[in-house]
Design an enzyme around this catalytic site. Structure first.
Site, PDB file in Angstrom:
ATOM      1  N   ASP A  64       0.985  -1.499  -0.080  1.00 42.45           N
ATOM      2  CA  ASP A  64       0.264  -0.128  -0.361  1.00 42.45           C
ATOM      3  C   ASP A  64       0.979   1.006   0.308  1.00 42.45           C
ATOM      4  O   ASP A  64       1.644   1.215   0.525  1.00 42.45           O
ATOM      5  CB  ASP A  64      -1.020   0.146   1.697  1.00 42.45           C
ATOM      6  CG  ASP A  64      -2.293   0.984   0.952  1.00 42.45           C
ATOM      7  OD1 ASP A  64      -2.315   2.118  -0.596  1.00 42.45           O
ATOM      8  OD2 ASP A  64      -2.883   1.051   1.659  1.00 42.45           O
ATOM      9  N   ASP A 105     -10.385   3.921  -2.888  1.00 38.97           N
ATOM     10  CA  ASP A 105     -11.149   2.633  -1.723  1.00 38.97           C
ATOM     11  C   ASP A 105     -12.479   2.687  -2.011  1.00 38.97           C
ATOM     12  O   ASP A 105     -13.387   3.569  -2.252  1.00 38.97           O
ATOM     13  CB  ASP A 105     -10.845   2.652   0.260  1.00 38.97           C
ATOM     14  CG  ASP A 105      -9.356   2.819   0.105  1.00 38.97           C
ATOM     15  OD1 ASP A 105      -8.585   2.997  -0.791  1.00 38.97           O
ATOM     16  OD2 ASP A 105      -9.572   3.466   1.146  1.00 38.97           O
TER      17      ASP A 105
END
Length: 400
Positions: free
Chosen positions: A150, A221
């Site tokens: 990430d 997201d």
């Protein structure tokens, strides 16, 4: 993983790597989209060793393992600090990662972990900057099978710091960071799925396969609300040519069973991720899963669409207002057709009419409704009434 840093970036396409090049390691794993469960959507920062063991147990007990869900992925907040030699230790929530991996493997499952290319993860824990080879070897020694990587603090730590006024240069730094970890994973000799989580910046579908990426996020997201799920779905249009065995577009994890999604919305979410050949990573409360949610997540016919060996991502054929028709070519010449009622209801007064010619089909098509399990015949201009946010998903074995 939720992004705690923000940066407005222009989409600056970089053609460093031809999309058709895929390293050997990527071809050995993820031949179909990875399936499993990730800890973040339900546990977030509270996940523990006990929770991961219970998730493994529940994947087996619920039949999800038998349906294909094999990865049990630990997201952020497992990390403690590095010692003087640079070795990253786990915190008290995860006292023995090797033992945990052994336990998950004993269930016939695989285990995943989380890090990032910056100094800190999204949750503020130690990440991999400057320790890529060391961390990759540690993951391999533990028996890790999947890495979610990430971007997060790499943005301010490196991208903004080194190239504060040059967005294209920032993108080159990002790609170099993912390349470095891709090489480190490959050097371990262990087949570890490499999942790039950098929110779709700079068209990763064009360069991620060449550095060993097995999947890459295509958007920001997801969340457990229909508008966000549909927005992400819409952004997948045009990306089908970049997906295939070993390398997949990732529209983010499943929210099936989470939030206030209706049963129809859960069903449509799962249907469309199957059409998209997306990784199927559940994130729900496994021990308290309602029967109707289990029925969605373990629908073998729908999973077969997602896991089809041909590996061709579906595409949007056409739309009529808020009704969309998507198709996916399957192995053996079969075809999946999804009719999605993305918006409000259309009633018998003005129903949606299926245009088979726009799908390249001619004459009645015999198929199976994958949510009712019943035979269905699709005919040209047939009226179809679908409730708001629901999906008709049909498999046609011999399209004409």
């Amino acid at each position: 993983m939720r992004v705690f840093a923000s940066l407005t970036l222009a989409a600056l396409a970089l053609a460093f790597f031809p999309a058709t090049r895929t390293p050997a390691q990527a071809q050995e794993i993820a031949q179909t989209p990875p399936m499993g469960w990730n800890s973040w959507n339900f546990f977030a920062e509270k996940v523990t060793d006990k929770d991961i063991r219970a998730a493994a147990d529940n994947l087996v007990a619920t039949g999800m393992k038998d349906a294909g869900y094999i990865y049990v992925n630990i997201d952020d907040t497992w990390e403690a600090e590095r010692d003087a030699t640079g070795i990253l230790h786990t915190n008290s929530k995860f006292p023995d990662m090797k033992a945990l991996a052994d336990y998950v493997h004993s269930k016939g499952l695989k285990i995943g972990i989380y890090s990032g290319p910056g100094t800190k993860t999204c949750g503020g824990f130690a990440a991999s900057l400057g320790h890529e080879e060391q961390d990759a070897k540690m993951y391999a020694d533990w028996g890790i099978d999947y890495l979610k990587y990430d971007l997060c603090s790499f943005i301010p730590d490196v991208m903004e710091k080194q190239e504060p006024h040059d967005k294209a240069a920032q993108m080159r730094l990002m790609i170099a960071a993912y390349t470095k970890m891709g090489k480190a994973l490959k050097a371990t000799g262990r087949p570890i799925v490499f999942s790039l989580c950098q929110y779709g910046w700079d068209a990763p579908w064009e360069w991620a396969p060449a550095l060993g990426g097995n999947s890459w996020r295509t958007t920001g997201d997801i969340s457990a609300d229909w508008d966000r799920i549909y927005a992400i779905l819409s952004q997948q249009d045009g990306l089908a040519k970049y997906a295939g065995p070993g390398h997949w577009n990732d529209p983010d994890m499943l929210e099936v069973g989470n939030g206030k999604l209706t049963l129809r919305e859960n069903r449509s979410h799962f249907s469309m991720w199957a059409i998209l050949a997306a990784p199927l990573l559940a994130g729900n409360d496994l021990p308290n899963m309602k029967p109707e949610i289990k029925a969605i997540l373990t629908n073998r016919d729908v999973i077969a669409i997602n896991q089809d060996s041909l590996g061709k991502q579906g595409t949007r054929a056409y739309s009529d207002g808020e009704v969309e028709v998507w198709t996916r070519q399957l192995s053996g010449g079969a075809l999946a057709v999804a009719v999605l009622a993305a918006g409000d209801n259309r009633f018998s007064t003005h129903p949606f009419h299926l245009d088979l010619a726009r799908l390249g089909l001619h004459g009645p098509q015999e198929g199976k409704d994958l949510w009712t399990g019943k035979a269905i015949t699709l005919t040209d201009q047939m009226p179809i009434e679908i409730a708001s946010h629901d999906t008709l998903l049909v498999r046609i074995e011999a399209p004409k």
